[in-house]
Design a protein around this motif. Structure first.
Motif, PDB file in Angstrom:
ATOM      1  N   THR A 198       0.831  -1.196   0.000  1.00 18.86           N
ATOM      2  CA  THR A 198       0.000   0.000   0.000  1.00 18.86           C
ATOM      3  C   THR A 198       0.872   1.255   0.000  1.00 18.86           C
ATOM      4  O   THR A 198       2.092   1.170   0.021  1.00 18.86           O
ATOM      5  CB  THR A 198      -0.933   0.030   1.225  1.00 18.86           C
ATOM      6  OG1 THR A 198      -0.143   0.015   2.416  1.00 18.86           O
ATOM      7  CG2 THR A 198      -1.842  -1.186   1.240  1.00 18.86           C
ATOM      8  N   ARG A 199       0.224   2.430   0.000  1.00 16.78           N
ATOM      9  CA  ARG A 199       0.966   3.694  -0.111  1.00 16.78           C
ATOM     10  C   ARG A 199       0.920   4.527   1.154  1.00 16.78           C
ATOM     11  O   ARG A 199       1.244   5.700   1.122  1.00 16.78           O
ATOM     12  CB  ARG A 199       0.396   4.508  -1.284  1.00 16.78           C
ATOM     13  CG  ARG A 199       0.433   3.805  -2.624  1.00 16.78           C
ATOM     14  CD  ARG A 199       1.849   3.512  -3.083  1.00 16.78           C
ATOM     15  NE  ARG A 199       1.889   2.745  -4.315  1.00 16.78           N
ATOM     16  CZ  ARG A 199       2.059   3.275  -5.523  1.00 16.78           C
ATOM     17  NH1 ARG A 199       2.193   4.565  -5.658  1.00 16.78           N
ATOM     18  NH2 ARG A 199       2.096   2.503  -6.587  1.00 16.78           N
ATOM     19  N   ARG A 200       0.526   3.951   2.272  1.00 17.35           N
ATOM     20  CA  ARG A 200       0.472   4.732   3.508  1.00 17.35           C
ATOM     21  C   ARG A 200       0.777   3.812   4.695  1.00 17.35           C
ATOM     22  O   ARG A 200       0.901   2.596   4.536  1.00 17.35           O
ATOM     23  CB  ARG A 200      -0.911   5.353   3.685  1.00 17.35           C
ATOM     24  CG  ARG A 200      -2.062   4.376   3.652  1.00 17.35           C
ATOM     25  CD  ARG A 200      -3.395   5.102   3.813  1.00 17.35           C
ATOM     26  NE  ARG A 200      -4.511   4.176   3.733  1.00 17.35           N
ATOM     27  CZ  ARG A 200      -5.133   3.846   2.610  1.00 17.35           C
ATOM     28  NH1 ARG A 200      -4.730   4.371   1.470  1.00 17.35           N
ATOM     29  NH2 ARG A 200      -6.158   3.016   2.606  1.00 17.35           N
ATOM     30  N   ALA A 201       0.913   4.414   5.871  1.00 13.42           N
ATOM     31  CA  ALA A 201       1.175   3.634   7.076  1.00 13.42           C
ATOM     32  C   ALA A 201       0.013   2.672   7.326  1.00 13.42           C
ATOM     33  O   ALA A 201      -1.145   3.007   7.123  1.00 13.42           O
ATOM     34  CB  ALA A 201       1.370   4.554   8.273  1.00 13.42           C
ATOM     35  N   VAL A 202       0.339   1.471   7.766  1.00 10.97           N
ATOM     36  CA  VAL A 202      -0.653   0.418   7.991  1.00 10.97           C
ATOM     37  C   VAL A 202      -0.575  -0.044   9.442  1.00 10.97           C
ATOM     38  O   VAL A 202       0.505  -0.375   9.939  1.00 10.97           O
ATOM     39  CB  VAL A 202      -0.401  -0.782   7.052  1.00 10.97           C
ATOM     40  CG1 VAL A 202      -1.305  -1.951   7.425  1.00 10.97           C
ATOM     41  CG2 VAL A 202      -0.620  -0.383   5.603  1.00 10.97           C
ATOM     42  N   MET A 203      -1.716  -0.046  10.123  1.00 12.81           N
ATOM     43  CA  MET A 203      -1.792  -0.535  11.500  1.00 12.81           C
ATOM     44  C   MET A 203      -2.621  -1.822  11.498  1.00 12.81           C
ATOM     45  O   MET A 203      -3.771  -1.815  11.058  1.00 12.81           O
ATOM     46  CB  MET A 203      -2.427   0.512  12.423  1.00 12.81           C
ATOM     47  CG  MET A 203      -1.979   1.961  12.153  1.00 12.81           C
ATOM     48  SD  MET A 203      -0.193   2.213  12.197  1.00 12.81           S
ATOM     49  CE  MET A 203       0.074   2.240  13.962  1.00 12.81           C
ATOM     50  N   ILE A 204      -2.051  -2.915  11.970  1.00 13.77           N
ATOM     51  CA  ILE A 204      -2.736  -4.212  12.006  1.00 13.77           C
ATOM     52  C   ILE A 204      -2.853  -4.648  13.463  1.00 13.77           C
ATOM     53  O   ILE A 204      -1.843  -4.857  14.149  1.00 13.77           O
ATOM     54  CB  ILE A 204      -1.967  -5.280  11.194  1.00 13.77           C
ATOM     55  CG1 ILE A 204      -1.797  -4.826   9.746  1.00 13.77           C
ATOM     56  CG2 ILE A 204      -2.706  -6.617  11.263  1.00 13.77           C
ATOM     57  CD1 ILE A 204      -3.089  -4.678   8.973  1.00 13.77           C
ATOM     58  N   ARG A 205      -4.100  -4.792  13.917  1.00 18.10           N
ATOM     59  CA  ARG A 205      -4.347  -5.092  15.325  1.00 18.10           C
ATOM     60  C   ARG A 205      -4.758  -6.547  15.497  1.00 18.10           C
ATOM     61  O   ARG A 205      -5.752  -6.996  14.945  1.00 18.10           O
ATOM     62  CB  ARG A 205      -5.442  -4.187  15.878  1.00 18.10           C
ATOM     63  CG  ARG A 205      -5.219  -2.701  15.627  1.00 18.10           C
ATOM     64  CD  ARG A 205      -6.345  -1.885  16.222  1.00 18.10           C
ATOM     65  NE  ARG A 205      -6.276  -0.490  15.807  1.00 18.10           N
ATOM     66  CZ  ARG A 205      -6.967   0.012  14.788  1.00 18.10           C
ATOM     67  NH1 ARG A 205      -7.796  -0.778  14.091  1.00 18.10           N
ATOM     68  NH2 ARG A 205      -6.844   1.277  14.458  1.00 18.10           N
ATOM     69  N   GLN A 206      -3.996  -7.285  16.222  1.00 14.80           N
ATOM     70  CA  GLN A 206      -4.316  -8.635  16.694  1.00 14.80           C
ATOM     71  C   GLN A 206      -4.988  -9.506  15.621  1.00 14.80           C
ATOM     72  O   GLN A 206      -4.338  -9.920  14.666  1.00 14.80           O
ATOM     73  CB  GLN A 206      -5.130  -8.521  17.975  1.00 14.80           C
ATOM     74  CG  GLN A 206      -4.317  -7.841  19.081  1.00 14.80           C
ATOM     75  CD  GLN A 206      -5.021  -7.729  20.396  1.00 14.80           C
ATOM     76  OE1 GLN A 206      -6.231  -7.529  20.461  1.00 14.80           O
ATOM     77  NE2 GLN A 206      -4.287  -7.822  21.491  1.00 14.80           N
ATOM     78  N   SER A 207      -6.296  -9.795  15.743  1.00 14.88           N
ATOM     79  CA  SER A 207      -6.939 -10.740  14.827  1.00 14.88           C
ATOM     80  C   SER A 207      -7.118 -10.195  13.414  1.00 14.88           C
ATOM     81  O   SER A 207      -7.660 -10.885  12.549  1.00 14.88           O
ATOM     82  CB  SER A 207      -8.290 -11.202  15.375  1.00 14.88           C
ATOM     83  OG  SER A 207      -9.108 -10.102  15.728  1.00 14.88           O
ATOM     84  N   GLU A 208      -6.647  -8.978  13.146  1.00 20.72           N
ATOM     85  CA  GLU A 208      -6.606  -8.506  11.767  1.00 20.72           C
ATOM     86  C   GLU A 208      -5.481  -9.189  10.999  1.00 20.72           C
ATOM     87  O   GLU A 208      -5.472  -9.186   9.775  1.00 20.72           O
ATOM     88  CB  GLU A 208      -6.435  -6.984  11.719  1.00 20.72           C
ATOM     89  CG  GLU A 208      -7.662  -6.214  12.189  1.00 20.72           C
ATOM     90  CD  GLU A 208      -7.460  -4.715  12.131  1.00 20.72           C
ATOM     91  OE1 GLU A 208      -8.465  -3.986  11.988  1.00 20.72           O
ATOM     92  OE2 GLU A 208      -6.296  -4.267  12.241  1.00 20.72           O
TER      93      GLU A 208
END
Length: 467
Positions: free
Chosen positions: A148-158
């Motif tokens: 992707t082209r931006r910051a990515v936040m992935i939380r736990q069950s994501e």
């Protein structure tokens, strides 16, 4: 715990339960992603349907060292990101986190942070020499940031793999300012806790700092490419254009500018303002030349492409330009033959990639994978992009019409006709000419949607439609 914090905690727990339920359904083949953020849902789709990653994978694969080839720009980025990571390591460690730097293939190069968390991370493969690309382990902040082209936040069950559901992570990729290809990724991970509230700002600031260094280098390269063009212009009688490694025009002479639909003799040293030629086959040829010159610095080549000025193909000769042994672009002459004769594709371009898809979102949080032929036009509404498709109006999964235009530039089917509109040339039914010379396009959908053409794009539209 204060009331507001307790309510926020309850809300987060409910959301996590909802996301985990969606994950369980999705890994079993159901496309219902209600409650899941679009960027995560799209990544899940890639993980399941494109990469075929086992969601119950428990071991992260080792990176293939033979596949790792670093450019000079990547080495600069690794140095810059290493400095940023070391500077933030103390704060990350205080929050019980780990900060890592990985290359464009998702291969972790180094890690800092809390000693106990690093021990857990190492046991789980979140350590140097392990590969965290989406193609290796599915949705995760490092691999998904590279997509992707931006910051990515992935939380736990994501996370796609269940083994990583106790981690919360954030990542941002640094990209080549010319080709937009990823060079490296900076990441923060926390075990069984949320990321610090400042994590996204940390990541974005580090990426901006590093991109600025790359932008300065790209401007210097643009100046050198311009100098090479001036030198070659004095020795050539053929139409001549200088393009960067992605095929964007740095400068074109009078005759080449007519062929390409760009301003004549107008230097664009800064990559942010370079011209996109209204001739997709030339972009294909330039990108092919970039691949060949990277592997063989002595390479030169020729091919034939169709232009809008003739029913017969035109020959072009391509000579790569290097600065300190680093490829910075190409000089392309019309009517010239040099070096390797590489093939012309049936579409008029060369070496086209696989068929493209445009990802749209339905209101009920379902992704729709559209063939380019199913998209009539795209319209910008602020940062959002709306697609007019055979199935009705849908919101594009990505943000920004510039991004969509760039992604579809090598299809040869789409043309930017206005700052708000990108149209599929094959879906234009009529062209209406107004009293003062304005053009309005009438699309072939049942409503015959009308799209205005801005004055600066009229010439490109006329060439594209041969009118």
């Amino acid at each position: 715990m204060p009331g507001d914090q307790r309510l926020q905690s309850i809300s987060r727990d409910l959301n996590r339960t909802e996301v985990y339920g969606a994950w369980e359904r999705f890994v079993q083949g159901d496309d219902d992603v209600y409650g899941v953020r679009p960027e995560v849902a799209i990544s899940w789709q890639r993980s399941r349907d494109q990469y075929h990653i086992d969601p119950y994978l428990s071991e992260v694969p080792n990176a293939a060292v033979s596949q790792v080839v670093h450019s000079l720009d990547q080495d600069v980025v690794f140095t810059e990101l290493g400095f940023c990571a070391a500077a933030m390591a103390h704060e990350v460690a205080s929050a019980g986190g780990v900060v890592t730097v990985a290359d464009a293939g998702g291969r972790i190069l180094t890690a800092w942070g809390d000693k106990n968390t690093r021990s857990i991370a190492t046991a789980g493969g979140l350590a140097p020499w392990f590969c965290w690309s989406e193609g290796a382990v599915g949705t995760n902040s490092m691999g998904t940031a590279l997509e992707t082209r931006r910051a990515v936040m992935i939380r736990q069950s994501e996370h796609w793999c269940q083994a990583f559901h106790e981690w919360s992570c954030g990542g941002v990729a640094v990209r080549d300012v010319v080709t937009r290809e990823p060079l490296a990724v900076l990441n923060i991970s926390c075990w069984r806790s949320d990321l610090p509230s400042s994590a996204r700002k940390w990541l974005e600031s580090a990426a901006i700092h590093t991109q600025n260094s790359l932008r300065r280098r790209a401007r210097d390269s643009g100046s050198e490419l311009l100098a090479a063009y001036v030198h070659a212009r004095g020795r050539s009688k053929e139409p001549l254009v200088a393009v960067d490694t992605a095929g964007a025009v740095v400068i074109a002479d009078d005759r080449a500018s007519v062929i390409l639909g760009v301003p004549a003799n107008t230097p664009a040293v800064d990559p942010a303002v370079r011209w996109t030629p209204q001739l997709p086959p030339l972009i294909h040829a330039a990108r092919y030349a970039t691949k060949r010159a990277h592997s063989d610095p002595s390479w030169t080549g020729s091919t034939q492409i169709f232009t809008l000025l003739s029913n017969e193909p035109s020959s072009i000769g391509i000579r790569p330009v290097f600065l300190h042994n680093t490829l910075i672009g190409h000089l392309i002459s019309f009517g010239a033959f040099v070096g390797e004769q590489f093939p012309q594709a049936e579409t008029g371009g060369v070496l086209l990639g696989p068929s493209r898809r445009v990802v749209a979102l339905r209101e009920e949080n379902r992704m729709v994978l559209l063939k380019t032929s199913e998209v009539t036009m795209a319209e910008a509404d602020g940062s959002e992009v709306w697609l007019l498709t055979d199935d009705g109006r849908m919101r594009a999964a990505l943000s920004g019409l510039d991004k969509l235009e760039n992604d579809l530039s090598d299809t040869g089917s789409f043309l930017r006709v206005h700052r708000q509109y990108l149209v599929n040339l094959s879906r234009i039914r009529e062209v209406e000419r107004r009293e003062k010379g304005e053009l309005v396009l009438v699309m072939d959908n049942p409503e015959h949607t009308m799209v205005p053409v801005s004055r600066r794009n009229i010439r490109a539209v006329r060439r594209a439609l041969s009118i």
